[in-house]
Scaffold this motif. Sequence first.
Motif, PDB file in Angstrom:
ATOM      1  N   PRO A  18      40.923  42.347  37.634  1.00  0.00           N
ATOM      2  CA  PRO A  18      39.948  42.958  36.738  1.00  0.00           C
ATOM      3  C   PRO A  18      38.950  43.833  37.492  1.00  0.00           C
ATOM      4  O   PRO A  18      38.542  43.513  38.601  1.00  0.00           O
ATOM      5  CB  PRO A  18      39.253  41.745  36.109  1.00  0.00           C
ATOM      6  N   GLU A  19      38.578  44.946  36.885  1.00  0.00           N
ATOM      7  CA  GLU A  19      37.553  45.806  37.467  1.00  0.00           C
ATOM      8  C   GLU A  19      36.171  45.172  37.271  1.00  0.00           C
ATOM      9  O   GLU A  19      35.910  44.535  36.254  1.00  0.00           O
ATOM     10  CB  GLU A  19      37.569  47.179  36.788  1.00  0.00           C
ATOM     11  N   GLY A  20      35.315  45.346  38.252  1.00  0.00           N
ATOM     12  CA  GLY A  20      33.939  44.922  38.107  1.00  0.00           C
ATOM     13  C   GLY A  20      33.701  43.437  38.194  1.00  0.00           C
ATOM     14  O   GLY A  20      32.605  42.969  37.873  1.00  0.00           O
ATOM     15  N   ARG A  21      34.689  42.659  38.627  1.00  0.00           N
ATOM     16  CA  ARG A  21      34.516  41.206  38.767  1.00  0.00           C
ATOM     17  C   ARG A  21      34.571  40.825  40.235  1.00  0.00           C
ATOM     18  O   ARG A  21      35.270  41.449  41.032  1.00  0.00           O
ATOM     19  CB  ARG A  21      35.603  40.454  37.990  1.00  0.00           C
ATOM     20  N   GLU A  22      33.833  39.775  40.580  1.00  0.00           N
ATOM     21  CA  GLU A  22      33.804  39.307  41.957  1.00  0.00           C
ATOM     22  C   GLU A  22      35.057  38.497  42.272  1.00  0.00           C
ATOM     23  O   GLU A  22      35.525  37.710  41.432  1.00  0.00           O
ATOM     24  CB  GLU A  22      32.573  38.445  42.196  1.00  0.00           C
ATOM     25  N   PRO A  23      35.604  38.643  43.487  1.00  0.00           N
ATOM     26  CA  PRO A  23      36.758  37.834  43.883  1.00  0.00           C
ATOM     27  C   PRO A  23      36.324  36.417  44.221  1.00  0.00           C
ATOM     28  O   PRO A  23      35.134  36.103  44.268  1.00  0.00           O
ATOM     29  CB  PRO A  23      37.282  38.564  45.123  1.00  0.00           C
TER      30      PRO A  23
END
Length: 278
Positions: free
Chosen positions: A235-240
């Motif tokens: 997902p874009e914009g989410r932290e790993p």
Amino acid sequence: MNGGPAVVRRRSAVAALVAAAALGLATGRFVLPPPPGATAHPVTRAGAAVGGPPPGASVLPTPGASGPTSAPTSSASGSASPTGATGPVTTANLLGPAAFGPDVGTGRIHVTDRYGDGAYANSACSGEKTLGQTLGGPGAHFRGLMTSPRTDPSDPTLAADIVTQVAREVAAEATSPSLAQNYAERLLLEEVPCQEMPPGHWVYGRTTRLQLAPDVTASWMGAYEGTLNTTGTAPEGREPCGGIAVLRSGKHYGVLEVHACLGTAAMDRVVRTALSQL
């Protein structure tokens, strides 16, 4: 990621094989020296809780990306740039518990080392290969960092319970800097299939590239839990939540898997530390 992830549907390796063929890479035979026994060294650490994608989670690239994508090259802070390694790899080149101090919860990190061959990214999407099967060549140094002294009977650098694994690093030296670069590129290609996985499966995100010197570089991918994978990619914009890095410094090369649930800034810091030490 390591330590017996759930069996998942293995993606087609055609893309990786084509890429490898384009690079003109060939795999040799791996000759192993006898591994010495593992030793544990408890070290106190402080920080946030340990965690990460559960076994069987996969890592994906960003939506629309079919392979690794490079972020703008970063430089290390400080007045002097590191120089590429020239000597043999020793345990001093491996990451220590202090690197996780600000992020991993209060407790003790146990370190176990061994020398030989073994799985370095043991998930179905990366082929569940050993380092020798991927590269050929002499043995490598393996290090496990975990919050429990209980280790897997088959490999002392793997935690008996995956939730106690903080990180695992594999490092070795090649006969020349150009061969080390070749090995690093091949190891990175092995992780490409993990950037695209069916929705609901853990996945690696886009590739971020770090460069501390012309021959001191790393490429890392964050890991995302299956609940965040709704499109087949990260997902874009989410932290790993942790991730994997392929490292190269002069004649040295290696793979660092971070199981602790670290976000982007922490992963960047830990990868930089590992790269500087390699």
